[in-house]
Design a protein around this motif. Structure first.
Motif, mmCIF file in Angstrom:
data_model
loop_
_atom_site.group_PDB
_atom_site.id
_atom_site.type_symbol
_atom_site.label_atom_id
_atom_site.label_comp_id
_atom_site.label_asym_id
_atom_site.label_seq_id
_atom_site.Cartn_x
_atom_site.Cartn_y
_atom_site.Cartn_z
ATOM 1 N N LEU A 1 2.029 12.147 2.961
ATOM 2 C CA LEU A 1 0.868 11.626 2.287
ATOM 3 C C LEU A 1 -0.178 12.475 2.271
ATOM 4 C CD1 LEU A 1 0.984 8.054 3.235
ATOM 5 C CD2 LEU A 1 0.783 8.796 0.973
ATOM 6 N N ARG A 2 -0.654 13.675 3.381
ATOM 7 C CA ARG A 2 -1.811 14.124 3.398
ATOM 8 C C ARG A 2 -1.723 15.288 2.731
ATOM 9 N NH1 ARG A 2 -1.144 12.002 8.808
ATOM 10 N NH2 ARG A 2 0.119 14.175 9.311
ATOM 11 N N GLU A 3 -0.425 15.773 2.790
ATOM 12 C CA GLU A 3 0.609 16.939 2.375
ATOM 13 C C GLU A 3 0.362 16.563 0.290
ATOM 14 O OE1 GLU A 3 4.031 18.315 3.859
ATOM 15 O OE2 GLU A 3 3.087 18.095 5.667
ATOM 16 N N GLY A 4 0.723 15.624 -0.075
ATOM 17 C CA GLY A 4 0.573 15.378 -1.254
ATOM 18 C C GLY A 4 -0.784 15.707 -2.085
ATOM 19 N N ALA B 1 -4.062 -2.706 -3.490
ATOM 20 C CA ALA B 1 -3.116 -1.502 -3.544
ATOM 21 C C ALA B 1 -1.661 -0.848 -3.550
ATOM 22 C CB ALA B 1 -4.483 -0.785 -3.865
ATOM 23 N N CYS B 2 -1.206 0.287 -3.542
ATOM 24 C CA CYS B 2 -0.513 0.748 -3.197
ATOM 25 C C CYS B 2 -0.933 2.310 -3.352
ATOM 26 C CB CYS B 2 0.833 0.921 -2.915
ATOM 27 S SG CYS B 2 1.880 0.397 -4.615
ATOM 28 N N LEU B 3 -0.804 3.613 -2.975
ATOM 29 C CA LEU B 3 -0.064 5.020 -3.451
ATOM 30 C C LEU B 3 0.865 5.266 -3.032
ATOM 31 C CD1 LEU B 3 -1.760 7.424 -4.345
ATOM 32 C CD2 LEU B 3 -1.659 8.310 -2.760
ATOM 33 N N GLN B 4 1.972 5.749 -3.775
ATOM 34 C CA GLN B 4 3.612 6.880 -3.975
ATOM 35 C C GLN B 4 3.369 8.506 -3.483
ATOM 36 O OE1 GLN B 4 5.937 8.125 -6.052
ATOM 37 N NE2 GLN B 4 7.117 7.942 -4.478
ATOM 38 N N VAL B 5 3.594 8.462 -3.047
ATOM 39 C CA VAL B 5 4.345 10.264 -3.077
ATOM 40 C C VAL B 5 5.561 10.399 -2.991
ATOM 41 C CG1 VAL B 5 4.176 12.340 -2.012
ATOM 42 C CG2 VAL B 5 1.791 10.202 -2.431
ATOM 43 N N ASP B 6 5.565 11.558 -3.905
ATOM 44 C CA ASP B 6 7.142 11.917 -3.346
ATOM 45 C C ASP B 6 7.122 13.872 -2.935
ATOM 46 O OD1 ASP B 6 7.509 12.207 -6.139
ATOM 47 O OD2 ASP B 6 8.702 10.476 -6.097
ATOM 48 N N ALA C 1 6.834 8.567 0.622
ATOM 49 C CA ALA C 1 6.297 7.451 1.043
ATOM 50 C C ALA C 1 5.234 6.533 0.678
ATOM 51 C CB ALA C 1 5.100 8.383 2.035
ATOM 52 N N ILE C 2 5.149 5.310 1.004
ATOM 53 C CA ILE C 2 4.014 4.753 0.541
ATOM 54 C C ILE C 2 3.047 3.688 1.453
ATOM 55 C CG2 ILE C 2 3.789 2.302 -0.773
ATOM 56 C CD1 ILE C 2 6.873 2.808 -2.060
ATOM 57 N N ALA C 3 1.922 3.824 1.217
ATOM 58 C CA ALA C 3 0.724 3.784 1.774
ATOM 59 C C ALA C 3 -0.057 1.967 1.125
ATOM 60 C CB ALA C 3 -0.090 4.913 1.909
ATOM 61 N N PHE C 4 0.293 1.187 1.598
ATOM 62 C CA PHE C 4 -0.094 -0.068 1.376
ATOM 63 C C PHE C 4 -1.557 0.004 1.511
ATOM 64 C CE2 PHE C 4 3.669 -0.027 1.296
ATOM 65 C CZ PHE C 4 4.392 -0.483 -0.091
ATOM 66 N N VAL D 1 -6.072 2.512 4.250
ATOM 67 C CA VAL D 1 -4.823 1.989 4.189
ATOM 68 C C VAL D 1 -4.364 1.059 5.489
ATOM 69 C CG1 VAL D 1 -2.273 3.270 5.171
ATOM 70 C CG2 VAL D 1 -3.946 4.272 3.087
ATOM 71 N N GLU D 2 -3.426 0.295 5.265
ATOM 72 C CA GLU D 2 -3.472 -1.148 6.322
ATOM 73 C C GLU D 2 -1.760 -1.013 6.667
ATOM 74 O OE1 GLU D 2 -3.819 -4.617 4.474
ATOM 75 O OE2 GLU D 2 -5.920 -3.709 4.319
ATOM 76 N N THR D 3 -0.821 0.146 5.730
ATOM 77 C CA THR D 3 0.647 -0.477 6.504
ATOM 78 C C THR D 3 1.031 1.299 5.590
ATOM 79 O OG1 THR D 3 0.852 -2.293 6.607
ATOM 80 C CG2 THR D 3 2.523 -0.960 6.350
ATOM 81 N N VAL D 4 1.734 1.929 6.411
ATOM 82 C CA VAL D 4 3.040 3.283 5.823
ATOM 83 C C VAL D 4 4.174 3.344 6.028
ATOM 84 C CG1 VAL D 4 3.473 5.760 6.103
ATOM 85 C CG2 VAL D 4 0.623 4.423 5.662
ATOM 86 N N THR D 5 4.827 3.952 4.779
ATOM 87 C CA THR D 5 6.389 3.151 4.365
ATOM 88 C C THR D 5 7.042 4.846 4.386
ATOM 89 O OG1 THR D 5 7.022 1.799 3.453
ATOM 90 C CG2 THR D 5 6.312 0.696 5.513
ATOM 91 N N GLY D 6 8.025 4.539 4.737
ATOM 92 C CA GLY D 6 9.123 6.566 3.924
ATOM 93 C C GLY D 6 10.238 6.473 3.877
ATOM 94 N N ALA D 7 10.510 7.102 2.691
ATOM 95 C CA ALA D 7 12.077 7.363 3.286
ATOM 96 C C ALA D 7 12.515 8.781 2.833
ATOM 97 C CB ALA D 7 12.842 6.066 2.843
ATOM 98 N N GLY D 8 13.303 8.930 2.904
ATOM 99 C CA GLY D 8 14.333 10.357 2.150
ATOM 100 C C GLY D 8 15.672 10.387 2.729
#
Length: 139
Positions: A14-17, A63-68, A79-82, A130-137
């Motif tokens: 998320l920081r790099e996006g 809201a959420c923000l999704q970055v890939d 990654a998704i930040a909620f 941001v309250e929660t962050v998840t991610g996968a790869g």
């Protein structure tokens, strides 16, 4: 094989996006738009003119923000930040956020960047707390 990202890996992504997909609710359904952003601490900072997303976020601040990052169909991370939408009205925080956004996106056109500095524009500076962050790869 798809693997979860650690919290640190997801936050790093998320920081790099620079470009993410902001998700909110419009008329009871999902609404997703691309936005340029800055992720600092636990806040995602964005600026926008009034419109559908601002109206939606004011009505329902979830809201959420999704970055890939996608190298190919077998090598990607997402990654998704909620969190919760909050307009930045404090002058110091607003000025800080605008400076960070403009330093990250120096190519903003005058239409986008000048009104942010005039103190009387309709440009809205907001953040997602941001309250929660998840991610996968997949590697």
């Amino acid at each position: 094989m798809i693997q979860p990202l650690s919290d640190a890996e997801a936050r790093s992504l998320l920081r790099e996006g620079r470009l993410g997909r902001l998700g909110c609710v419009v008329d009871g359904g999902p609404y997703v738009v691309p936005v340029g952003y800055v992720f600092e601490g636990n806040n995602i900072y964005v600026h926008s003119l009034p419109g559908r997303k601002i109206t939606a976020l004011r009505a329902n601040p979830r809201a959420c923000l999704q970055v890939d990052v996608i190298e190919n169909h077998c090598h990607w991370r997402s990654a998704i930040a909620f969190g919760r939408y909050e307009e930045i009205t404090n002058e110091d925080e607003r000025n800080w956020a605008v400076r960070r956004l403009l330093s990250r996106f120096p190519q903003l056109t005058p239409v986008e960047s000048v009104p942010v500095h005039d103190g009387q524009s309709s440009v809205i500076v907001f953040c997602i707390r941001v309250e929660t962050v998840t991610g996968a790869g997949e590697k």
